[in-house]
Design a protein around this motif. Structure first.
Motif, mmCIF file in Angstrom:
data_model
loop_
_atom_site.group_PDB
_atom_site.id
_atom_site.type_symbol
_atom_site.label_atom_id
_atom_site.label_comp_id
_atom_site.label_asym_id
_atom_site.label_seq_id
_atom_site.Cartn_x
_atom_site.Cartn_y
_atom_site.Cartn_z
ATOM 1 N N ALA A 1 5.855 1.255 8.559
ATOM 2 C CA ALA A 1 5.389 1.881 7.318
ATOM 3 C C ALA A 1 4.126 1.183 6.854
ATOM 4 O O ALA A 1 3.935 -0.018 7.101
ATOM 5 N N THR A 2 3.260 1.925 6.212
ATOM 6 C CA THR A 2 2.059 1.340 5.622
ATOM 7 C C THR A 2 2.451 0.576 4.363
ATOM 8 O O THR A 2 3.541 0.769 3.815
ATOM 9 N N PRO A 3 1.576 -0.307 3.865
ATOM 10 C CA PRO A 3 1.874 -0.998 2.603
ATOM 11 C C PRO A 3 2.145 -0.031 1.454
ATOM 12 O O PRO A 3 2.885 -0.365 0.518
ATOM 13 N N GLY A 4 1.579 1.180 1.542
ATOM 14 C CA GLY A 4 1.801 2.178 0.501
ATOM 15 C C GLY A 4 3.062 2.990 0.678
ATOM 16 O O GLY A 4 3.357 3.876 -0.138
ATOM 17 N N GLY A 5 3.833 2.719 1.745
ATOM 18 C CA GLY A 5 5.109 3.382 1.914
ATOM 19 C C GLY A 5 5.094 4.631 2.760
ATOM 20 O O GLY A 5 6.116 5.325 2.860
ATOM 21 N N VAL A 6 3.974 4.941 3.408
ATOM 22 C CA VAL A 6 3.943 6.078 4.328
ATOM 23 C C VAL A 6 4.539 5.637 5.661
ATOM 24 O O VAL A 6 4.142 4.616 6.229
ATOM 25 N N LYS A 7 5.486 6.392 6.162
ATOM 26 C CA LYS A 7 6.162 6.035 7.406
ATOM 27 C C LYS A 7 5.469 6.652 8.611
ATOM 28 O O LYS A 7 4.911 7.747 8.540
ATOM 29 N N VAL A 8 5.557 5.943 9.731
ATOM 30 C CA VAL A 8 5.081 6.457 11.010
ATOM 31 C C VAL A 8 6.019 5.924 12.095
ATOM 32 O O VAL A 8 6.485 4.787 12.020
ATOM 33 N N PHE B 1 -9.459 9.202 4.195
ATOM 34 C CA PHE B 1 -10.369 8.258 4.832
ATOM 35 C C PHE B 1 -9.691 6.899 5.037
ATOM 36 O O PHE B 1 -9.238 6.580 6.134
ATOM 37 N N VAL B 2 -9.585 6.095 3.986
ATOM 38 C CA VAL B 2 -9.035 4.755 4.139
ATOM 39 C C VAL B 2 -7.558 4.797 4.539
ATOM 40 O O VAL B 2 -7.130 4.103 5.470
ATOM 41 N N GLU B 3 -6.759 5.606 3.860
ATOM 42 C CA GLU B 3 -5.323 5.631 4.161
ATOM 43 C C GLU B 3 -5.040 6.250 5.526
ATOM 44 O O GLU B 3 -4.121 5.819 6.230
ATOM 45 N N LEU B 4 -5.817 7.258 5.920
ATOM 46 C CA LEU B 4 -5.634 7.824 7.252
ATOM 47 C C LEU B 4 -6.028 6.801 8.320
ATOM 48 O O LEU B 4 -5.378 6.693 9.368
ATOM 49 N N THR B 5 -7.069 6.034 8.059
ATOM 50 C CA THR B 5 -7.466 4.980 8.985
ATOM 51 C C THR B 5 -6.363 3.936 9.138
ATOM 52 O O THR B 5 -6.011 3.516 10.249
#
Length: 332
Positions: free
Chosen positions: A165-172, A289-293
């Motif tokens: 997960a990203t620091p912002g909580g988006v899972k992958v 941009f930043v979050e997709l990167t």
């Protein structure tokens, strides 16, 4: 988090395989249609409905993805998954017709010692149906499903998965079928090329060797000097709960391909058919941009981990001269 592709809500995975055939199918089903795209880097891909995933084409969402052994014969596995989905009333509606959208890709495992004398019709459509029917939240890793017959240059390959997960909580999360022409481990030792990205001891915790010798960096190919084009492929599916457009999903797939280079040596060769599918369930809006990167960066690490786990969890095929599994050689 189970460290599996199904850590993304609305995703289910099923396997079906045949020990005598030494091959199988893995189906990834989405509870609701998802935005998807793909990126191809290998020189010998085998795919089904891949044109639909091009961002310029009409179909926006898919119902499932299918990964299969069997080389071109395995492309029929998507028809089995499609048949199961049709029975559930799932698919793209066109007038009175409903068509399940099931892209997929195959790996070459026809020379692994299994009995491929199946008669007039290959068994992959039926295996695809069985894999779809078996799909659930938990699934096995290693020598199962589409990874049952998979191999690498020096060790048995298989199915691997990982999540983050990203620091912002988006899972992958990622699922990989590792059937590479190259090696996933360094030289003749137990170290995985993907060691810097390991989470805990998910593939043995061996780290990297203290130094790299020329012998470790020498090219190792499946089949050695007789390696043939089209006999190898690593496939990966990356799924996120971010909200992405098809072009953004394509960018995610492209960035996730970096994980192949972090885990396989050499990679993206004329002898491979390396493919990454990327799918987005759309639950969480992100900055394009930043979050997709950041998401792509973490996806690449997750793909590398999934590839290493595919080899780490594999078991050897029960045939003469079969490649050993990692645990056969290096487990305590």
């Amino acid at each position: 988090m189970k460290n599996l592709l199904t850590d993304i809500s609305g995703v289910r995975v099923g396997h079906a395989d045949d020990a005598r055939l030494a091959s199988g199918v893995t189906a990834v089903l989405f509870d609701t249609p998802v935005v998807a795209a793909m990126d191809v880097r290998g020189g010998g891909p085998g795919t089904r409905d891949s044109a639909l995933l091009d961002p310029v084409n009409t179909v926006e969402r898919i119902d499932a993805l299918t990964l299969s052994g069997g080389s071109a014969f395995g492309i029929e596995s998507g028809g089995g998954v499609q048949a199961w989905l049709a029975e559930q009333g799932r698919g793209f509606v066109i007038g009175d017709a409903t068509v399940p959208i099931v892209p997929g890709a195959v790996v070459f495992d026809l020379l692994n010692g299994g009995d491929k004398k199946w008669g007039r019709f290959a068994p992959y459509r039926d295996l695809g149906y069985a894999a779809a029917a078996a799909a659930g939240d938990d699934f096995a890793l290693g020598s199962t499903g589409a990874g049952l017959g998979a191999t690498t240059a020096n060790l048995k390959g298989g199915i691997g998965s990982a999540s983050a997960a990203t620091p912002g909580g988006v899972k992958v999360a990622a699922l990989a079928v590792v059937n590479a022409v190259g090696s996933v481990t360094v030289g003749d030792g137990p170290w995985f090329w993907a060691a810097p990205f390991e989470s805990g001891d998910e593939y043995g915790g061996r780290g990297l060797p203290p130094s790299f010798t020329p012998e470790m960096l020498a090219m190792r190919l499946k089949g050695g000097a007789t390696a043939n084009a089209g006999e190898n492929t690593t496939l990966a599916i990356v799924v996120t709960d971010a909200a992405l457009t098809k072009p953004q999903a394509r960018r995610l797939a492209m960035m996730a391909q970096t994980g192949f280079a972090r885990a396989i040596y050499p990679v993206h060769a004329p002898l491979d058919g390396d493919i990454v599918f990327a799918a987005a369930t759309g639950a969480k809006p992100i900055d394009p941009f930043v979050e997709l990167t950041e998401l792509g960066m973490i996806a690449a690490n997750t793909v590398a981990r999934a590839i290493a786990r595919g080899v780490y969890e594999a078991t050897a095929l029960p045939f003469p001269d079969a490649l050993p599994a990692w645990k056969d050689r290096f487990a305590p």
